[in-house]
Motif scaffolding. Sequence first.
Motif, PDB file in Angstrom:
ATOM      1  N   GLY A   1       0.971  -1.204   0.053  1.00 25.38           N
ATOM      2  CA  GLY A   1       0.039   0.064   0.102  1.00 25.38           C
ATOM      3  C   GLY A   1       0.870   1.312  -0.036  1.00 25.38           C
ATOM      4  N   LEU A   2       0.256   2.317   0.276  1.00 21.62           N
ATOM      5  CA  LEU A   2       1.194   3.437   0.181  1.00 21.62           C
ATOM      6  C   LEU A   2       2.070   3.451   1.283  1.00 21.62           C
ATOM      7  N   SER A   3       3.015   3.816   1.213  1.00 22.27           N
ATOM      8  CA  SER A   3       4.141   3.808   2.060  1.00 22.27           C
ATOM      9  C   SER A   3       3.942   4.899   3.319  1.00 22.27           C
ATOM     10  N   GLY A   4       4.307   4.226   4.473  1.00 19.82           N
ATOM     11  CA  GLY A   4       3.971   5.014   5.998  1.00 19.82           C
ATOM     12  C   GLY A   4       4.540   4.393   6.937  1.00 19.82           C
ATOM     13  N   LEU A   5       4.884   5.177   8.081  1.00 17.43           N
ATOM     14  CA  LEU A   5       5.519   4.748   9.285  1.00 17.43           C
ATOM     15  C   LEU A   5       4.361   4.837  10.283  1.00 17.43           C
ATOM     16  N   GLU A   6       4.487   4.023  11.341  1.00 20.97           N
ATOM     17  CA  GLU A   6       3.672   4.089  12.656  1.00 20.97           C
ATOM     18  C   GLU A   6       3.225   5.686  13.228  1.00 20.97           C
ATOM     19  N   GLY A   7       2.046   5.901  13.172  1.00 16.76           N
ATOM     20  CA  GLY A   7       1.556   7.163  13.561  1.00 16.76           C
ATOM     21  C   GLY A   7       0.570   7.162  14.673  1.00 16.76           C
TER      22      GLY A   7
END
Lengths: 406, 208
Positions: free
Chosen positions: A75-81
């Motif tokens: 999926g779209l890249s992201g980090l724990e928010g």
Amino acid sequence: MTKSPKELAEERLARFEAAANLEEPDKVPLWGLSGDIIPACYGITQYEFNYDYEKAVRAIEKFIKDFPFDFSMAGLSGLEGRIFSIAFSEFPDLSVNLGMISGPMHDILGDKYYRFPGREIEENASPQFIGGTFMEADEYDKLIEDPVGFISETVLKRVCRNLATPRQAMATWVRLGVEIKRSAYFAGEIGRVSAQLGFPALPLGWGYAPLDIIGDFLRGIETVVLDIHRYPEKVKKATEALVEPIINYALTSKMIGAKYAFFPLHLNEYLSPKLYNEFYWPYLKKIILRLLDEGIKSFLFFEGQHEAHLETILELPKGWGIAYFEKTDIIKAKKLLQGHTCVMGGIPMGLVTGGTPAEIQEYIKKLLEEVKPGGGFILAPGVGTAPADTPLKNISAVIEAVEKYG
Amino acid sequence: MQEELFNKIVDMDEEGSIKMAREYLESGGDPQKLLEVCRNAMGVIGDKFEKGEYFLSELILGGEIFGNIMKFTLPLIKGDTKKLGKIVLGTVKDDIHNIGKDIFKAFAEAAGFEVVDIGVNTPVEKFVEAAKTHKPDIVGMSCLITAGLSSMKKTVEALKAAGITNAKIIIGGGRVDEEVKQFVGADAWADDAAKGVRLCKELMGVEG
């Protein structure tokens, strides 16, 4: 007779649900790889994958077309928010959108949690979460008294350079909202592309272990571990105080129809059974049970070695959810949890990176002989992030092995 | 003192052990002896970890206690203490994680190794340069993320290409295993610090 994309997607979803419900599906569901391999296969850098959504969608499309796993985290890249979701937990419409922080969101916030390619690290490096210490030991009382207030009004200012003054904060939150709106279109695009190719949208929401919020976002992992020894009562009370905000935030995913809540667990491997059962598990368990009452099964990723704590899973009601293991002996886990918990994992990433197709096929054949009988099993890589130079024939070998032996 | 201090460290009594070590030195105790006691205690903490009695949190706390006592003990030790060997240690390129590297470093130093820490996200060239400069017995590479596996492989290849063949190579981190060791071309692998230190001793031909 080839199946229509809709039929394929329904079949895949039914496969997942059967395993989650401890039944034997038509075939062992296969959870796929993602990571650096996705931009690499499409010939773009990690920077482009993180910052150019149009290219990211196309890269994901190519990857899932070339490697049709039943599901993946592609999926779209992201980090724990999660800390942002908790800060906004009184505003469900916003909280639901802050579970992952993308590269552009990271730029807007100017935070110190993350390192993104083309920013702090080089263009082809994976985005990484680094965390840090953003709360002092003598501030536990403030966290205990008003966790959401303390996080949103005190901690986030320290974490994010662009929230330092009220005026900067005003601009930053508006910009973040605009960015969320912009990225939502591309997330939808991935959904549309996936559906056309016969992949279901898994109804996934989120959860988090309270102590991990403190370790990952507030005190830092090494520091929280020392805090447990130095100020046990404070840590325990703070962990307890975070239960309710996490439940509120996890329940926001009900709005988008979530039936499963995905929790990545971090400190589980760090703690002895004594500490795990005192500081970690009781509070995590509270959240799992509450979500279950709300009709949401929990989907826990037990990072690292969880062998020392396996038995505690049996304290949960039968059919509570999915236990995804990284390095725990999967055969042992499956035997222990048979008929009680859906077990997931089994493929070491080292084998996919460094093995041969024949070795991979042989390994999966042997593994499935042990874990397939009786159902309630999902085959997955121990950790789903494949390095950029993972041999493509090895990825295909995983899929072929499940076709043959699943 | 010695046995009592040893037990305090092994039992994770942070405050008690630091206080006792200070008092021992203030009353004219031998810093060299104190170092020995601390090293032996760290060895036992490592053993307990390998037996499954201790976990990562105890390794971190053990490292913290050892580090704090060393701060006021090492300056009092005259001359060089005998070293088991020298390790050049770093987290490989494109990986910025330090926890595993730092725990390993504390236990390797406690075991008597000299450790040259070259940091995180360490370019291949920096490993080669450090190996040339320091002439280590062992090069230790740490990584947490899977992207680090490729970096390790490239680093090993670069060390070999630079003619650094005397140093043994050990890789460490949450994602490494036997398969990865072969892929990378290393001499040993460990996914925990205690095992890593034991293997380093074995690589030096010392009882692990």
